[in-house]
Design a protein around this motif. Structure first.
Motif, short mmCIF file in Angstrom:
data_model
loop_
_atom_site.label_atom_id
_atom_site.label_comp_id
_atom_site.label_asym_id
_atom_site.label_seq_id
_atom_site.Cartn_x
_atom_site.Cartn_y
_atom_site.Cartn_z
N ILE A 173 0.59 -14.92 32.81
CA ILE A 173 0.08 -13.72 32.14
C ILE A 173 -0.05 -12.57 33.12
N CYS A 174 -0.66 -12.82 34.27
CA CYS A 174 -0.85 -11.76 35.27
C CYS A 174 0.49 -11.26 35.80
N MET A 207 2.19 -9.11 33.16
CA MET A 207 1.47 -7.83 33.02
C MET A 207 1.77 -6.90 34.19
N SER A 211 5.69 -5.58 34.00
CA SER A 211 6.19 -4.84 32.85
C SER A 211 6.07 -3.35 33.18
N ARG A 261 4.23 -1.26 31.66
CA ARG A 261 2.90 -0.78 31.28
C ARG A 261 1.97 -0.86 32.47
N PHE A 278 -1.59 -1.75 33.82
CA PHE A 278 -2.80 -2.48 33.50
C PHE A 278 -3.75 -2.44 34.69
N TYR A 286 -4.14 -15.09 26.61
CA TYR A 286 -4.02 -13.62 26.75
C TYR A 286 -4.93 -12.93 25.74
N TYR A 298 -6.80 -4.44 25.39
CA TYR A 298 -5.46 -3.87 25.12
C TYR A 298 -5.03 -4.26 23.70
N PHE A 341 0.92 -10.09 23.26
CA PHE A 341 1.61 -10.78 24.35
C PHE A 341 3.09 -10.93 24.06
N LEU A 387 4.53 -7.68 25.10
CA LEU A 387 4.49 -7.61 26.55
C LEU A 387 5.60 -8.46 27.18
#
Length: 343
Positions: free
Chosen positions: A10-11, A14, A17, A19, A21, A58, A66, A71, A74
């Protein structure tokens, strides 16, 4: 251990990507050189974690912070930033496809769904298994399209397997078929129209083989009757026999590779289809292959290609032929006029 791995995935997704965060730490800080290997490991079939676990985690950790991005969105965003096969599909149509998909098994399945051909049939589809028995396949996630739309199994063409696969790129070029690279939204979207074979560009790097193998392995186990990526690799394998075939595809922008030579690309593609089972009557590109074989097997097409390649490959050659034809006509007229004058 599954929770730790899920948190890392997940990290990582994130962070890489497009985006922004507000996370406290980068899991790959000072390890940039390992990023390509990590991306490879994320899409290895042996390393897969259940997608519902990652998605649920997530939602618990970041769902409220968010709310504007799921997800699934993402993950599509992350894939589009890599050089993974199918990244264009993930960027353009991936969100739409996975949003309707339920029970996604893992990231390899996620990538495959992003690249599936457009939705064609919402009902049940009829396929044929290895024992030639008719099996009714219920509607699957993302409404997987049947390979032979509106076609009964009894009508499937069980002709020679050689017609199911295309000739090599060298043979097609010798028969006058043109190649065109397309920036299509789907890597699997191969078309043949009016003597032009259109194939989306495939970028090959060190990790490409392992990711394609993971997709093939997953299809062999779960999607044998609709093995789109397996059929895609077999189509490429038929096109590529020698480095010269690779060179033709590279010249037309269909293949871009970061390997050492065209010979390595040919070896890689030919190696991937070894020990892989494929049901040829259900081959996704069978209609295109038959058209290519028919064109390449016509003598007139070969003669026309030779004539164009050897005698009309330059504008001045055309001018010279026209000049010679005019000169021949004028000579015939002059001789004819002379004989009439004597009479």
């Amino acid at each position: 251990m599954m929770m730790v791995d899920s948190a890392f995935i997940i990290c990582y997704i994130m962070f890489y990507s497009d985006r922004h965060f507000s996370l406290r730490m980068n899991p790959m800080e000072k390890k940039t050189a390992w990023m390509v290997k990590v991306e490879q490991d994320l899409f290895l079939e042996d390393n897969q974690l259940p997608f519902f676990v990652i998605n649920k985690l997530y939602g618990i950790a970041f769902g409220r912070a968010y709310t504007d991005i799921s997800f699934k969105d993402l993950t599509c965003n992350f894939i589009s930033q890599t050089y993974i096969p199918g990244r264009e599909a993930a960027r353009i149509v991936g969100r739409e496809k996975v949003s309707d998909a339920s029970h996604i098994k893992h990231l390899v399945d996620f990538l495959r769904i992003c690249c599936l051909p457009p939705e064609r049939n919402l009902g049940n589809s009829i396929v044929v298994d290895q024992n030639q028995e008719i099996v009714i396949t219920q509607q699957r996630m993302c409404c997987l399209p049947p390979k032979h739309k509106n076609q009964n199994p009894d009508d499937l063409d069980h002709s020679e397997d050689s017609d199911q696969f295309p000739p090599s790129a060298k043979e097609l070029k010798a028969a006058g078929i043109k190649f065109k690279a397309t920036d299509g939204k789907n890597l699997l979207d191969i078309k043949y129209e009016n003597g032009v074979l259109q194939i989306p560009t495939l970028t090959i790097q060190d990790t490409t083989e392992s990711i394609l193998r993971s997709l093939i392995f997953f299809e062999q186990c779960h999607h044998f009757s609709d093995s789109y990526f397996t059929d895609y690799v077999f189509f490429l394998d038929a096109l590529i026999d020698t480095p010269e075939d690779v060179q033709i595809l590279v010249q037309h922008g269909i293949i871009k590779h970061w390997l050492g030579s065209d010979d390595e690309v040919a070896t890689m593609v030919n190696r991937m289809t070894r020990y892989i089972t494929i049901y040829t009557p259900n081959f996704y590109y069978s209609q295109i292959s038959r058209k290519l074989n028919k064109h390449a097997g016509t003598r007139w097409n070969k003669w026309r290609a030779i004539l164009k390649r050897d005698y009309f490959n330059h504008p001045w050659s055309v001018v010279s032929v026209i000049y010679l034809v005019l000169l021949l006509i004028l000579t015939v007229l002059q001789v004819y006029t002379g004989f009439r004058g004597l009479g």
